[in-house]
Write a protein that holds these residues in place. Structure first.
Motif, PDB file in Angstrom:
ATOM      1  N   GLU A  81       2.002 -12.672   0.953  1.00 38.13           N
ATOM      2  CA  GLU A  81       1.329 -11.435   1.368  1.00 38.13           C
ATOM      3  C   GLU A  81       2.238 -10.614   2.277  1.00 38.13           C
ATOM      4  OE1 GLU A  81      -3.209 -13.340   1.356  1.00 38.13           O
ATOM      5  OE2 GLU A  81      -2.344 -12.526   3.202  1.00 38.13           O
ATOM      6  N   ARG A  82       2.901 -11.284   3.211  1.00 39.75           N
ATOM      7  CA  ARG A  82       3.771 -10.567   4.150  1.00 39.75           C
ATOM      8  C   ARG A  82       5.011  -9.995   3.458  1.00 39.75           C
ATOM      9  NH1 ARG A  82       3.522 -13.444  10.161  1.00 39.75           N
ATOM     10  NH2 ARG A  82       1.284 -13.065  10.448  1.00 39.75           N
ATOM     11  N   THR A  83       5.518 -10.689   2.455  1.00 38.72           N
ATOM     12  CA  THR A  83       6.671 -10.170   1.705  1.00 38.72           C
ATOM     13  C   THR A  83       6.305  -8.876   0.991  1.00 38.72           C
ATOM     14  OG1 THR A  83       7.540 -12.415   1.373  1.00 38.72           O
ATOM     15  CG2 THR A  83       8.358 -10.707  -0.100  1.00 38.72           C
ATOM     16  N   LEU A  84       5.143  -8.879   0.338  1.00 33.85           N
ATOM     17  CA  LEU A  84       4.658  -7.671  -0.350  1.00 33.85           C
ATOM     18  C   LEU A  84       4.411  -6.542   0.643  1.00 33.85           C
ATOM     19  CD1 LEU A  84       2.031  -8.669  -3.093  1.00 33.85           C
ATOM     20  CD2 LEU A  84       4.014  -7.178  -3.385  1.00 33.85           C
ATOM     21  N   CYS A  85       3.775  -6.886   1.763  1.00 25.03           N
ATOM     22  CA  CYS A  85       3.443  -5.885   2.776  1.00 25.03           C
ATOM     23  C   CYS A  85       4.705  -5.251   3.352  1.00 25.03           C
ATOM     24  CB  CYS A  85       2.616  -6.530   3.882  1.00 25.03           C
ATOM     25  SG  CYS A  85       1.927  -5.350   5.053  1.00 25.03           S
ATOM     26  N   ARG A  86       5.706  -6.065   3.630  1.00 31.01           N
ATOM     27  CA  ARG A  86       6.961  -5.567   4.191  1.00 31.01           C
ATOM     28  C   ARG A  86       7.610  -4.542   3.266  1.00 31.01           C
ATOM     29  NH1 ARG A  86      10.688  -7.056   7.962  1.00 31.01           N
ATOM     30  NH2 ARG A  86      12.829  -6.415   7.579  1.00 31.01           N
ATOM     31  N   LYS A  87       7.649  -4.865   1.981  1.00 34.99           N
ATOM     32  CA  LYS A  87       8.275  -3.949   1.024  1.00 34.99           C
ATOM     33  C   LYS A  87       7.492  -2.640   0.918  1.00 34.99           C
ATOM     34  CE  LYS A  87      10.705  -4.143  -3.381  1.00 34.99           C
ATOM     35  NZ  LYS A  87      10.961  -4.921  -4.611  1.00 34.99           N
ATOM     36  N   ALA A  88       6.166  -2.752   0.928  1.00 31.24           N
ATOM     37  CA  ALA A  88       5.316  -1.553   0.871  1.00 31.24           C
ATOM     38  C   ALA A  88       5.540  -0.674   2.097  1.00 31.24           C
ATOM     39  CB  ALA A  88       3.848  -1.957   0.764  1.00 31.24           C
ATOM     40  N   ILE A  89       5.670  -1.301   3.266  1.00 28.13           N
ATOM     41  CA  ILE A  89       5.923  -0.551   4.511  1.00 28.13           C
ATOM     42  C   ILE A  89       7.271   0.159   4.445  1.00 28.13           C
ATOM     43  CG2 ILE A  89       6.325  -0.758   7.000  1.00 28.13           C
ATOM     44  CD1 ILE A  89       4.359  -3.164   6.944  1.00 28.13           C
ATOM     45  N   LEU A  90       8.284  -0.520   3.917  1.00 25.15           N
ATOM     46  CA  LEU A  90       9.628   0.075   3.829  1.00 25.15           C
ATOM     47  C   LEU A  90       9.626   1.310   2.930  1.00 25.15           C
ATOM     48  CD1 LEU A  90      11.880  -3.109   3.598  1.00 25.15           C
ATOM     49  CD2 LEU A  90      11.813  -1.461   5.475  1.00 25.15           C
ATOM     50  N   TYR A  91       8.925   1.230   1.801  1.00 25.86           N
ATOM     51  CA  TYR A  91       8.843   2.403   0.915  1.00 25.86           C
ATOM     52  C   TYR A  91       8.075   3.541   1.583  1.00 25.86           C
ATOM     53  CZ  TYR A  91      10.937   0.355  -3.264  1.00 25.86           C
ATOM     54  OH  TYR A  91      11.830  -0.179  -4.171  1.00 25.86           O
ATOM     55  N   ASP A  92       7.055   3.200   2.364  1.00 23.14           N
ATOM     56  CA  ASP A  92       6.310   4.224   3.104  1.00 23.14           C
ATOM     57  C   ASP A  92       7.195   4.855   4.174  1.00 23.14           C
ATOM     58  OD1 ASP A  92       3.684   5.516   3.766  1.00 23.14           O
ATOM     59  OD2 ASP A  92       4.030   4.505   5.669  1.00 23.14           O
ATOM     60  N   MET A  93       8.003   4.043   4.851  1.00 22.47           N
ATOM     61  CA  MET A  93       8.952   4.558   5.845  1.00 22.47           C
ATOM     62  C   MET A  93       9.950   5.514   5.203  1.00 22.47           C
ATOM     63  SD  MET A  93       9.697   1.016   7.947  1.00 22.47           S
ATOM     64  CE  MET A  93      11.127   1.679   8.831  1.00 22.47           C
ATOM     65  N   PHE A  94      10.446   5.126   4.027  1.00 22.85           N
ATOM     66  CA  PHE A  94      11.411   5.956   3.312  1.00 22.85           C
ATOM     67  C   PHE A  94      10.766   7.270   2.869  1.00 22.85           C
ATOM     68  CE2 PHE A  94      14.414   6.306  -0.571  1.00 22.85           C
ATOM     69  CZ  PHE A  94      15.320   7.044   0.159  1.00 22.85           C
ATOM     70  N   ALA A  95       9.499   7.183   2.456  1.00 23.50           N
ATOM     71  CA  ALA A  95       8.768   8.393   2.047  1.00 23.50           C
ATOM     72  C   ALA A  95       8.611   9.347   3.232  1.00 23.50           C
ATOM     73  CB  ALA A  95       7.400   8.000   1.497  1.00 23.50           C
ATOM     74  N   LYS A  96       8.323   8.818   4.401  1.00 22.41           N
ATOM     75  CA  LYS A  96       8.214   9.645   5.622  1.00 22.41           C
ATOM     76  C   LYS A  96       9.566  10.296   5.946  1.00 22.41           C
ATOM     77  CE  LYS A  96       4.417   7.476   8.218  1.00 22.41           C
ATOM     78  NZ  LYS A  96       3.811   6.528   7.308  1.00 22.41           N
ATOM     79  N   PHE A  97      10.621   9.519   5.805  1.00 24.15           N
ATOM     80  CA  PHE A  97      11.974  10.016   6.070  1.00 24.15           C
ATOM     81  C   PHE A  97      12.311  11.182   5.130  1.00 24.15           C
ATOM     82  CE2 PHE A  97      16.501   9.858   4.877  1.00 24.15           C
ATOM     83  CZ  PHE A  97      17.101  10.051   6.115  1.00 24.15           C
ATOM     84  N   LEU A  98      12.031  11.018   3.851  1.00 25.40           N
ATOM     85  CA  LEU A  98      12.317  12.063   2.865  1.00 25.40           C
ATOM     86  C   LEU A  98      11.447  13.296   3.097  1.00 25.40           C
ATOM     87  CD1 LEU A  98      12.657   9.802  -0.306  1.00 25.40           C
ATOM     88  CD2 LEU A  98      14.498  11.131   0.760  1.00 25.40           C
ATOM     89  N   TYR A  99      10.203  13.079   3.527  1.00 27.24           N
ATOM     90  CA  TYR A  99       9.320  14.205   3.819  1.00 27.24           C
ATOM     91  C   TYR A  99       9.902  15.056   4.943  1.00 27.24           C
ATOM     92  CZ  TYR A  99       5.051  16.803   4.883  1.00 27.24           C
ATOM     93  OH  TYR A  99       4.129  17.816   5.089  1.00 27.24           O
ATOM     94  N   MET A 100      10.445  14.405   5.976  1.00 28.26           N
ATOM     95  CA  MET A 100      11.064  15.129   7.082  1.00 28.26           C
ATOM     96  C   MET A 100      12.318  15.875   6.650  1.00 28.26           C
ATOM     97  SD  MET A 100       9.012  14.607   9.571  1.00 28.26           S
ATOM     98  CE  MET A 100       9.937  15.187  10.984  1.00 28.26           C
TER      99      MET A 100
END
Length: 279
Positions: free
Chosen positions: A69-88
């Motif tokens: 569960e934590r492995t999946l969650c970590r990857k999902a968080i990283l993609y969300d972080m990258f999406a925030k970065f690209l939005y900025m």
């Protein structure tokens, strides 16, 4: 006369072409601008949705250490972080692509967590309910019934979310949140049934109906009762179940915050591609 006519026609054709080019230029600019605004709105909504999706799943992932569960969650968080970065960076289309990748992982994560939560809730209720049923303890039986009902509703909502069109990521995740809420409520009622049935052993307290319906009060009431259990292992287990069912982080540990503090976008292959484009 013919030369004069040809000359007039040439001027007319030139003016028509000039107007057409000018109009297409303006229309093209407006289309690009509208398209960019649409992409920005989609990305903005996706990022807001993700905040809600991570908020609810974070309690289950943080409070119970399941590696998959934590492995999946970590990857999902990283993609969300990258999406925030690209939005900025005003790269709204690319931001939305990574939001979708994050949500696809969240769907798998929610399904995994829900399977566990529903199964745990059922086992917990099965362990608590025999006493109230055999002794015909009305109030404890009532809480057990509410627990089973919520647990079944969680299962039904999960099936409903699974049945939605696969491309409707956000809609599926909102239904999974409803399922998760029901699964946690089922555990909450199981703890309440346990406390009610063992009321005398844990120190009998008169509780008015108005206070029972007040969640902050009932949480503190149950916690006080559970702290009177002599068996340390049983007490710690029940206290953890109680905290998790009320969306409280055990030992104030947040897996989501931990990933944000101890990770790098360089872990994503997509970020390496982004860096090449920027060179």
């Amino acid at each position: 006369m013919k030369n004069k006519y040809k000359h007039s026609m040439s001027i007319l054709v030139f003016l028509i072409l000039l107007v057409t080019v000018y109009t297409e230029g303006i229309y093209g600019q407006r289309t690009k601008s509208s398209q960019s605004a649409g992409e920005q709105r989609k990305a903005e909504k996706g990022l807001k949705d993700n905040e809600r999706f991570f908020y609810y799943i974070n309690f289950s992932v943080s409070n119970v250490n399941v590696e998959q569960e934590r492995t999946l969650c970590r990857k999902a968080i990283l993609y969300d972080m990258f999406a925030k970065f690209l939005y900025m960076k005003f790269r709204f289309k690319d931001s939305y692509i990574n939001i979708r990748k994050s949500q696809e992982l969240l769907i798998s994560l929610y399904k995994m967590v829900l399977d566990r939560e529903i199964e745990e809730g059922k086992k917990f209720l099965d362990a608590v309910s025999p006493g109230p049923i055999m002794k015909n303890d009305y109030l404890s039986k009532h809480y057990c019934n509410l627990g089973y009902r919520n647990n079944e509703q969680a299962r039904i909502y999960t099936v409903m979310a699974d049945s939605y069109r696969t491309s409707l990521y956000s809609m599926r995740l909102y239904k999974y949140i409803q399922a998760l809420k029901k699964a946690k409520q089922a555990k909450r009622y199981a703890v309440l049934a346990y406390v009610t049935f063992n009321d005398e052993k844990l120190g009998k307290t008169i509780v008015e109906k108005e206070k029972i319906e007040n969640e902050p009060y009932i949480y503190s009431y149950i916690k006080t009762k559970l702290q009177n259990i002599n068996d340390e292992k049983e007490k710690n287990y029940l206290l953890k179940v109680l905290d998790d069912s009320y969306y409280r982080l055990i030992d104030n540990y947040s897996y989501y915050d931990n990933v944000w503090s101890n990770s790098s976008l360089k872990e994503l292959p997509e970020y390496a591609e982004y860096e090449k484009e920027e060179e």
